[in-house]
Design a protein around this motif. Sequence first.
Motif, PDB file in Angstrom:
ATOM      1  N   GLU A   7     105.062  58.753  51.955  1.00 49.52           N
ATOM      2  CA  GLU A   7     105.064  60.171  52.300  1.00 49.52           C
ATOM      3  C   GLU A   7     103.941  60.432  53.295  1.00 49.52           C
ATOM      4  OE1 GLU A   7     102.349  61.992  48.695  1.00 49.52           O
ATOM      5  OE2 GLU A   7     104.524  61.978  48.450  1.00 49.52           O
ATOM      6  N   LEU A   8     103.904  61.656  53.796  1.00 54.00           N
ATOM      7  CA  LEU A   8     102.865  62.024  54.759  1.00 54.00           C
ATOM      8  C   LEU A   8     101.584  62.415  54.028  1.00 54.00           C
ATOM      9  CD1 LEU A   8     104.866  64.201  57.305  1.00 54.00           C
ATOM     10  CD2 LEU A   8     104.002  61.873  57.604  1.00 54.00           C
ATOM     11  N   THR A   9     100.551  61.633  54.235  1.00 49.66           N
ATOM     12  CA  THR A   9      99.246  61.955  53.681  1.00 49.66           C
ATOM     13  C   THR A   9      98.639  63.109  54.480  1.00 49.66           C
ATOM     14  OG1 THR A   9      98.117  60.426  55.147  1.00 49.66           O
ATOM     15  CG2 THR A   9      98.882  59.543  53.002  1.00 49.66           C
ATOM     16  N   GLU A  10      97.569  63.685  53.969  1.00 50.52           N
ATOM     17  CA  GLU A  10      96.906  64.774  54.693  1.00 50.52           C
ATOM     18  C   GLU A  10      96.398  64.311  56.069  1.00 50.52           C
ATOM     19  OE1 GLU A  10      93.235  67.889  54.106  1.00 50.52           O
ATOM     20  OE2 GLU A  10      94.360  67.232  52.331  1.00 50.52           O
ATOM     21  N   PRO A  11      95.772  63.125  56.180  1.00 49.13           N
ATOM     22  CA  PRO A  11      95.365  62.677  57.521  1.00 49.13           C
ATOM     23  C   PRO A  11      96.545  62.500  58.496  1.00 49.13           C
ATOM     24  CG  PRO A  11      94.187  61.424  55.852  1.00 49.13           C
ATOM     25  CD  PRO A  11      95.233  62.242  55.133  1.00 49.13           C
ATOM     26  N   LEU A  12      97.685  62.049  58.016  1.00 53.76           N
ATOM     27  CA  LEU A  12      98.862  61.914  58.883  1.00 53.76           C
ATOM     28  C   LEU A  12      99.376  63.287  59.305  1.00 53.76           C
ATOM     29  CD1 LEU A  12     100.816  58.982  57.183  1.00 53.76           C
ATOM     30  CD2 LEU A  12      99.343  58.901  59.212  1.00 53.76           C
ATOM     31  N   GLN A  13      99.373  64.244  58.389  1.00 58.35           N
ATOM     32  CA  GLN A  13      99.795  65.596  58.746  1.00 58.35           C
ATOM     33  C   GLN A  13      98.838  66.202  59.772  1.00 58.35           C
ATOM     34  OE1 GLN A  13     101.095  68.218  55.510  1.00 58.35           O
ATOM     35  NE2 GLN A  13     101.371  66.413  54.223  1.00 58.35           N
ATOM     36  N   ASN A  14      97.551  65.940  59.622  1.00 56.80           N
ATOM     37  CA  ASN A  14      96.575  66.429  60.603  1.00 56.80           C
ATOM     38  C   ASN A  14      96.810  65.791  61.970  1.00 56.80           C
ATOM     39  OD1 ASN A  14      95.338  68.055  58.690  1.00 56.80           O
ATOM     40  ND2 ASN A  14      93.809  66.512  58.157  1.00 56.80           N
ATOM     41  N   PHE A  15      97.129  64.507  61.990  1.00 53.09           N
ATOM     42  CA  PHE A  15      97.444  63.824  63.246  1.00 53.09           C
ATOM     43  C   PHE A  15      98.648  64.487  63.917  1.00 53.09           C
ATOM     44  CE2 PHE A  15     100.120  60.551  65.290  1.00 53.09           C
ATOM     45  CZ  PHE A  15      99.296  60.227  66.355  1.00 53.09           C
ATOM     46  N   ILE A  16      99.691  64.757  63.147  1.00 53.27           N
ATOM     47  CA  ILE A  16     100.901  65.400  63.681  1.00 53.27           C
ATOM     48  C   ILE A  16     100.564  66.747  64.306  1.00 53.27           C
ATOM     49  CG2 ILE A  16     103.062  66.532  62.988  1.00 53.27           C
ATOM     50  CD1 ILE A  16     103.445  64.172  60.998  1.00 53.27           C
ATOM     51  N   GLN A  17      99.755  67.543  63.639  1.00 57.49           N
ATOM     52  CA  GLN A  17      99.421  68.881  64.135  1.00 57.49           C
ATOM     53  C   GLN A  17      98.716  68.844  65.487  1.00 57.49           C
ATOM     54  OE1 GLN A  17      97.257  70.696  60.929  1.00 57.49           O
ATOM     55  NE2 GLN A  17      99.124  71.255  59.826  1.00 57.49           N
ATOM     56  N   LYS A  18      98.055  67.751  65.803  1.00 63.17           N
ATOM     57  CA  LYS A  18      97.322  67.630  67.070  1.00 63.17           C
ATOM     58  C   LYS A  18      98.204  67.170  68.230  1.00 63.17           C
ATOM     59  CE  LYS A  18      93.024  66.575  64.712  1.00 63.17           C
ATOM     60  NZ  LYS A  18      92.096  65.494  64.352  1.00 63.17           N
ATOM     61  N   GLN A  19      99.428  66.729  67.942  1.00 64.32           N
ATOM     62  CA  GLN A  19     100.278  66.155  68.986  1.00 64.32           C
ATOM     63  C   GLN A  19     101.059  67.242  69.722  1.00 64.32           C
ATOM     64  OE1 GLN A  19      99.471  62.956  69.484  1.00 64.32           O
ATOM     65  NE2 GLN A  19      98.184  63.462  67.728  1.00 64.32           N
ATOM     66  N   GLN A  20     101.220  67.063  71.008  1.00 65.72           N
ATOM     67  CA  GLN A  20     101.944  68.008  71.856  1.00 65.72           C
ATOM     68  C   GLN A  20     103.389  67.582  72.109  1.00 65.72           C
ATOM     69  OE1 GLN A  20     100.537  70.853  72.708  1.00 65.72           O
ATOM     70  NE2 GLN A  20      98.614  70.248  71.769  1.00 65.72           N
ATOM     71  N   ILE A  21     103.720  66.349  71.767  1.00 65.41           N
ATOM     72  CA  ILE A  21     105.056  65.813  72.021  1.00 65.41           C
ATOM     73  C   ILE A  21     105.448  64.893  70.875  1.00 65.41           C
ATOM     74  CG2 ILE A  21     104.140  63.859  73.361  1.00 65.41           C
ATOM     75  CD1 ILE A  21     106.620  64.062  75.167  1.00 65.41           C
ATOM     76  N   PHE A  22     106.736  64.867  70.576  1.00 58.48           N
ATOM     77  CA  PHE A  22     107.271  63.895  69.631  1.00 58.48           C
ATOM     78  C   PHE A  22     108.624  63.443  70.155  1.00 58.48           C
ATOM     79  CE2 PHE A  22     108.614  68.036  68.086  1.00 58.48           C
ATOM     80  CZ  PHE A  22     109.893  67.865  67.600  1.00 58.48           C
ATOM     81  N   PHE A  23     109.102  62.334  69.615  1.00 56.43           N
ATOM     82  CA  PHE A  23     110.350  61.729  70.074  1.00 56.43           C
ATOM     83  C   PHE A  23     111.276  61.559  68.878  1.00 56.43           C
ATOM     84  CE2 PHE A  23     106.887  60.481  72.761  1.00 56.43           C
ATOM     85  CZ  PHE A  23     107.378  60.607  74.044  1.00 56.43           C
ATOM     86  N   THR A  24     112.562  61.860  69.079  1.00 58.09           N
ATOM     87  CA  THR A  24     113.553  61.674  68.027  1.00 58.09           C
ATOM     88  C   THR A  24     114.531  60.583  68.451  1.00 58.09           C
ATOM     89  OG1 THR A  24     115.097  63.327  68.906  1.00 58.09           O
ATOM     90  CG2 THR A  24     113.401  64.107  67.370  1.00 58.09           C
ATOM     91  N   ALA A  25     114.945  59.770  67.491  1.00 56.00           N
ATOM     92  CA  ALA A  25     115.913  58.713  67.764  1.00 56.00           C
ATOM     93  C   ALA A  25     116.995  58.749  66.693  1.00 56.00           C
ATOM     94  CB  ALA A  25     115.237  57.346  67.784  1.00 56.00           C
ATOM     95  N   THR A  26     118.244  58.732  67.157  1.00 50.20           N
ATOM     96  CA  THR A  26     119.404  58.707  66.260  1.00 50.20           C
ATOM     97  C   THR A  26     120.453  57.782  66.844  1.00 50.20           C
ATOM     98  OG1 THR A  26     120.392  60.602  67.402  1.00 50.20           O
ATOM     99  CG2 THR A  26     119.094  61.081  65.406  1.00 50.20           C
ATOM    100  N   ALA A  27     121.398  57.403  66.002  1.00 49.21           N
ATOM    101  CA  ALA A  27     122.536  56.602  66.459  1.00 49.21           C
ATOM    102  C   ALA A  27     123.718  56.881  65.548  1.00 49.21           C
ATOM    103  CB  ALA A  27     122.196  55.113  66.427  1.00 49.21           C
ATOM    104  N   PRO A  28     124.912  56.959  66.126  1.00 52.28           N
ATOM    105  CA  PRO A  28     126.098  57.068  65.286  1.00 52.28           C
ATOM    106  C   PRO A  28     126.454  55.688  64.747  1.00 52.28           C
ATOM    107  CG  PRO A  28     126.740  57.004  67.572  1.00 52.28           C
ATOM    108  CD  PRO A  28     125.239  56.978  67.547  1.00 52.28           C
ATOM    109  N   ARG A  29     127.441  55.625  63.880  1.00 54.80           N
ATOM    110  CA  ARG A  29     127.886  54.304  63.391  1.00 54.80           C
ATOM    111  C   ARG A  29     128.412  53.457  64.538  1.00 54.80           C
ATOM    112  NH1 ARG A  29     131.053  56.957  58.445  1.00 54.80           N
ATOM    113  NH2 ARG A  29     131.213  58.499  60.075  1.00 54.80           N
ATOM    114  N   GLN A  30     129.074  54.091  65.492  1.00 51.22           N
ATOM    115  CA  GLN A  30     129.554  53.418  66.701  1.00 51.22           C
ATOM    116  C   GLN A  30     129.204  54.295  67.887  1.00 51.22           C
ATOM    117  OE1 GLN A  30     131.338  50.387  66.984  1.00 51.22           O
ATOM    118  NE2 GLN A  30     130.751  50.150  64.846  1.00 51.22           N
ATOM    119  N   GLY A  31     128.590  53.746  68.902  1.00 52.70           N
ATOM    120  CA  GLY A  31     128.284  54.529  70.091  1.00 52.70           C
ATOM    121  C   GLY A  31     126.851  54.355  70.542  1.00 52.70           C
TER     122      GLY A  31
END
Length: 181
Positions: A7-31
């Motif tokens: 899970e997200l610890t408090e230090p990890l949550q603090n790190f997230i709050q400082k970031q200006q950008i994030f990246f998402t990655a997904t994939a379908p079963r085919q494609g």
Amino acid sequence: MAKFYSELTEPLQNFIQKQQIFFTATAPRQGRINLSPKGMDTFRCLDPKIIAYLDLTGSGNETAAHLQDDGRLTIMFCSFTDTPLILRLYGQGRVIRPTDPEWETFYTYFNPLPGQRQIIVLGIESAQTSCGYGVPIYEFMGERETLVEWADNKGEQGIYEYWQAKNLKSIDGLPTHLLSD
């Protein structure tokens, strides 16, 4: 080196709050695999196991289609400051549309933005940190206003028409259910 968390610890949550950008990655079963950058104060840690982000209108809607087909979602944060760190969040994602009963509950966590489309929620199965030593140092200069201005100029009806034309199917033809009730 790499370290895993359940899970997200408090230090990890603090790190997230400082970031200006994030990246998402997904994939379908085919494609195609989709990897998208996100920003604009749209990310929220709801608790140590659940995060959400307000998804804004874009040229496609791959994440929604992929989550409904497969459900897997990875989100990555990457420090571009003097202190290197990469954080990846792994789990099952889901889409909450404005017509869904849960919308009002989740929407209260966000500031309204023109062109808001849906909320993506991730149930975290694991988190991983890694060094990020090879990531260059960059300076944040500010948010782009282009997307907000574009959405404001389109107006609600224009956004709806754009969704009909561009956001109802993925590149591979999978439905996004964006306008489904």
